[in-house]
Design an enzyme around this catalytic site. Structure first.
Site, PDB file in Angstrom:
ATOM      1  N   ARG A 141      -0.134   8.941   2.357  1.00 18.70           N
ATOM      2  CA  ARG A 141      -1.580   9.163   2.247  1.00 18.70           C
ATOM      3  C   ARG A 141      -1.963  10.640   2.267  1.00 18.70           C
ATOM      4  O   ARG A 141      -2.860  11.072   1.539  1.00 18.70           O
ATOM      5  CB  ARG A 141      -2.241   8.434   3.420  1.00 18.70           C
ATOM      6  CG  ARG A 141      -3.697   8.304   3.305  1.00 18.70           C
ATOM      7  CD  ARG A 141      -4.226   7.418   4.407  1.00 18.70           C
ATOM      8  NE  ARG A 141      -4.088   6.013   4.096  1.00 18.70           N
ATOM      9  CZ  ARG A 141      -4.436   5.034   4.931  1.00 18.70           C
ATOM     10  NH1 ARG A 141      -4.915   5.323   6.114  1.00 18.70           N
ATOM     11  NH2 ARG A 141      -4.312   3.783   4.569  1.00 18.70           N
ATOM     12  N   GLU A 177       0.858  -1.196   0.000  1.00 17.71           N
ATOM     13  CA  GLU A 177       0.000   0.000   0.000  1.00 17.71           C
ATOM     14  C   GLU A 177       0.885   1.234   0.000  1.00 17.71           C
ATOM     15  O   GLU A 177       2.116   1.131   0.123  1.00 17.71           O
ATOM     16  CB  GLU A 177      -0.929  -0.010   1.215  1.00 17.71           C
ATOM     17  CG  GLU A 177      -1.996  -1.100   1.135  1.00 17.71           C
ATOM     18  CD  GLU A 177      -2.910  -1.139   2.340  1.00 17.71           C
ATOM     19  OE1 GLU A 177      -3.113  -0.086   2.972  1.00 17.71           O
ATOM     20  OE2 GLU A 177      -3.400  -2.229   2.649  1.00 17.71           O
ATOM     21  N   HIS A 204     -10.828   9.547   8.006  1.00 10.75           N
ATOM     22  CA  HIS A 204     -10.551   8.112   8.127  1.00 10.75           C
ATOM     23  C   HIS A 204     -10.003   7.722   9.497  1.00 10.75           C
ATOM     24  O   HIS A 204     -10.422   6.719  10.056  1.00 10.75           O
ATOM     25  CB  HIS A 204      -9.533   7.752   7.035  1.00 10.75           C
ATOM     26  CG  HIS A 204      -9.193   6.301   6.949  1.00 10.75           C
ATOM     27  ND1 HIS A 204     -10.150   5.325   6.746  1.00 10.75           N
ATOM     28  CD2 HIS A 204      -8.003   5.647   7.020  1.00 10.75           C
ATOM     29  CE1 HIS A 204      -9.554   4.135   6.688  1.00 10.75           C
ATOM     30  NE2 HIS A 204      -8.265   4.301   6.879  1.00 10.75           N
ATOM     31  N   ARG A 244      -0.274   8.683   9.518  1.00 11.08           N
ATOM     32  CA  ARG A 244      -0.132   7.241   9.726  1.00 11.08           C
ATOM     33  C   ARG A 244       0.177   6.499   8.428  1.00 11.08           C
ATOM     34  O   ARG A 244      -0.436   6.774   7.392  1.00 11.08           O
ATOM     35  CB  ARG A 244      -1.435   6.690  10.323  1.00 11.08           C
ATOM     36  CG  ARG A 244      -1.428   5.203  10.558  1.00 11.08           C
ATOM     37  CD  ARG A 244      -2.666   4.771  11.308  1.00 11.08           C
ATOM     38  NE  ARG A 244      -3.867   4.892  10.523  1.00 11.08           N
ATOM     39  CZ  ARG A 244      -4.290   3.998   9.635  1.00 11.08           C
ATOM     40  NH1 ARG A 244      -3.592   2.907   9.394  1.00 11.08           N
ATOM     41  NH2 ARG A 244      -5.424   4.201   8.978  1.00 11.08           N
ATOM     42  N   HIS A 267      -8.593   9.739   4.131  1.00  6.28           N
ATOM     43  CA  HIS A 267      -8.221   8.699   3.158  1.00  6.28           C
ATOM     44  C   HIS A 267      -8.475   9.259   1.764  1.00  6.28           C
ATOM     45  O   HIS A 267      -9.518   9.860   1.516  1.00  6.28           O
ATOM     46  CB  HIS A 267      -9.054   7.438   3.395  1.00  6.28           C
ATOM     47  CG  HIS A 267      -8.489   6.230   2.719  1.00  6.28           C
ATOM     48  ND1 HIS A 267      -8.531   6.058   1.349  1.00  6.28           N
ATOM     49  CD2 HIS A 267      -7.832   5.156   3.211  1.00  6.28           C
ATOM     50  CE1 HIS A 267      -7.939   4.910   1.047  1.00  6.28           C
ATOM     51  NE2 HIS A 267      -7.500   4.344   2.166  1.00  6.28           N
TER      52      HIS A 267
END
Ligand code: SIN
Length: 508
Positions: A283, A115, A338, A373, A229
């Site tokens: 992200r 990811e 998120h 994160r 997100h």
């Protein structure tokens, strides 16, 4: 008020962090009570988790580096070491050996996924619905285990404290509240999605543990770092008010990890212009790029044509089909709230600043995430810190002190009151405390939220109802986020301040 309930360890919340704390405490011989306002597993964010659970895959150094890099080097290196060092044993002991979770395999070994922000494929997963494949066996296992009681549909309303020590919590199961006294209390109540218009969290994510802890005087930290997100489904039905239940669903980063591209309204792939890692950039970078391109070109879609989408992500393909989305044309996506990277400040065993109060999972701030994160580290953090806190929480005397007084519950709470306040709160958070912020907007948001909290507090003093407490918790949490954001003048990770408008008049 009924006779009090007692337990050696009281766990509030039933996601992976709460379950891990309960398991660890029970393994130490403690009598454990888990209370959860959820009535079904999907009341917990864990059940909604898609991507998976990252582990070291024999290379702790690169995992550590990726976590630190994703956080823009703001993560606490000691906390990251705790996470990484404990990851392999926690995953194999609890998830594989105890619960028998069957992660996807490929050939002779696990099918490790990749990811955004990960320099290699190291994520264990089950399709793109990993959370439910962990949580449901976990709850089933705890249900059967001696020494653990689970009470569903039971919310904790307030902590019971005496001279800076936490003695348990007041539960909403009886009119006027039911005290549950415990040697130690572990908060594992999850995130704050209900504070935003659109979120990937379940609707009950009202910041309960955070608010209860803060109201009891526990330290909180990093509250401004709310992660958005980049790829939540953004079809027409996903634009309405509310969280989780409105058609919004997460399109896992694992889809980009398998090669999907982001395209703007002009059909152009734009991420290579924003970051050298393109769709696999951290992200926060991808989320802001998607937001900018949507503003400029009208929409962003996730182009899944480079992969066998239905073959590799059958659950997601089904979700698209349920909503009539023809994913062969690309899936419309937008950033959406998120995860809260900050929370109740805890040490490496989940201890808060209040004696006998622990916090784990999303409601806790361990330092692992810093300002942003890394993908698929939240289940791992919940697992590792849950186990460590559960162990550390054992061995305290149960003291039955005076619980706070609650008024009799009022079943006639005007729904309109809660709806109207929640709508206002979400609007302010979405518009002023969202993915892009300005100092002025944050100051105004703090003022509006302070007033709103005052109105809610006045109401809480006259009536008791779970909805009202959820609203109180959301208003306390939202104010903590807005204030922390207003006080932080540095754009880093998830906290992004628009550069000052160059055309604005400059004061002499
Ligand atoms: C995802 O599947 O994209 C979410 C994973 C995460 O939030 O860590």
């Amino acid at each position: 008020m009924t006779d009090p309930t007692t337990a050696d360890v009281l766990v509030v919340g039933s996601g992976i962090a709460g379950c891990s704390a309960a398991l660890a405490a029970a393994r130490e011989g403690a009598d454990v009570l888990v209370v959860t306002k959820a009535e079904r597993p999907d009341g917990a964010s864990t059940d909604w988790a898609q991507g998976g659970i990252a582990t070291t895959r024999g290379d702790p150094e690169s995992f550590t580096e990726d976590i630190l890099a994703a956080s823009a080097d703001t993560a606490d290196a000691d906390a990251v070491d705790v996470l990484v060092e404990n990851a392999p044993a926690a995953v194999s002991d609890v998830l594989v050996d105890t619960l028998g979770v069957e992660f996807d395999t490929s050939g002779a070994g696990y099918d490790f996924a990749r990811e955004a922000g990960h320099s290699t494929s190291r994520i264990l997963h089950v399709d793109a619905s990993t959370g439910e494949h962990l949580l449901r066996p976990f709850l089933h296992y705890l249900d059967e285990r001696d020494g653990i009681r689970i009470r569903e549909d039971t919310a904790a309303l307030d902590l019971i404290t005496h001279e800076g020590r936490v003695h348990g919590a007041l539960l909403d199961s009886e009119p006027g509240g039911e005290p549950a006294f415990a040697g130690a209390t572990v908060l594992a109540t999850g995130g704050i999605g209900a504070c935003y218009r659109r979120s990937t969290n379940p609707p009950g994510a009202t910041g309960d543990g955070l608010a209860m802890a803060a109201l009891a005087g526990a330290d909180v930290a990093d509250m401004e770092y709310v992660q958005f997100h980049p790829t939540a489904y953004a079809g027409r039905e996903a634009q309405s008010e509310g969280t989780g239940s409105d058609g919004t669903f997460l399109v896992s980063e694992a889809v980009r990890g398998e090669g999907a591209h982001l395209r703007n309204g002009d059909g152009e792939r734009f991420m290579p212009d924003y970051h050298e890692d393109a769709e696999l950039a951290p992200r926060d970078v991808v989320a802001r790029a998607v937001d900018a391109e949507r503003t400029e070109t009208g929409e962003v879609v996730l182009d899944v044509s480079p992969l066998d989408f239905a073959g590799e992500f059958p659950d997601l393909a089904e979700k698209c089909e349920e909503r009539g989305v023809d994913w062969t044309d690309g899936i419309p996506v937008a950033p959406c709230e998120h995860f809260l990277c900050g929370g109740i400040d805890v040490d490496d065993r989940g201890r808060t600043s209040l004696d006998r109060l622990f916090a784990v999972g999303e409601c806790a701030r361990t330092g692992v995430h810093g300002a942003n994160r890394l993908a698929s580290t939240s289940l791992l953090e919940g697992l590792v810190w849950g186990l460590r806190a559960g162990e550390a929480a054992v061995g305290n005397e149960i003291i039955e002190s005076e619980p706070p007084e609650l008024l009799d519950s009022d079943p006639d709470l005007p729904e309109r009151f809660a709806d109207e306040k929640f709508t206002r709160l979400r609007r302010v958070m979405e518009e002023q405390v969202g993915i892009r912020r300005t100092p002025d907007g944050l100051r105004r948001a703090s003022a509006v939220l302070r007033r709103l909290k005052g109105e809610v507090d006045a109401y809480v003093r006259t009536r008791t109802a779970r909805d009202l407490y959820e609203l109180r918790n959301a208003s306390v949490t939202a104010l903590l986020v807005a204030r922390a954001a207003a006080e932080n003048e540095e754009s880093v990770g998830c906290h992004y301040l628009e550069p000052p408008d160059a055309t604005a008049p400059v004061d002499d």
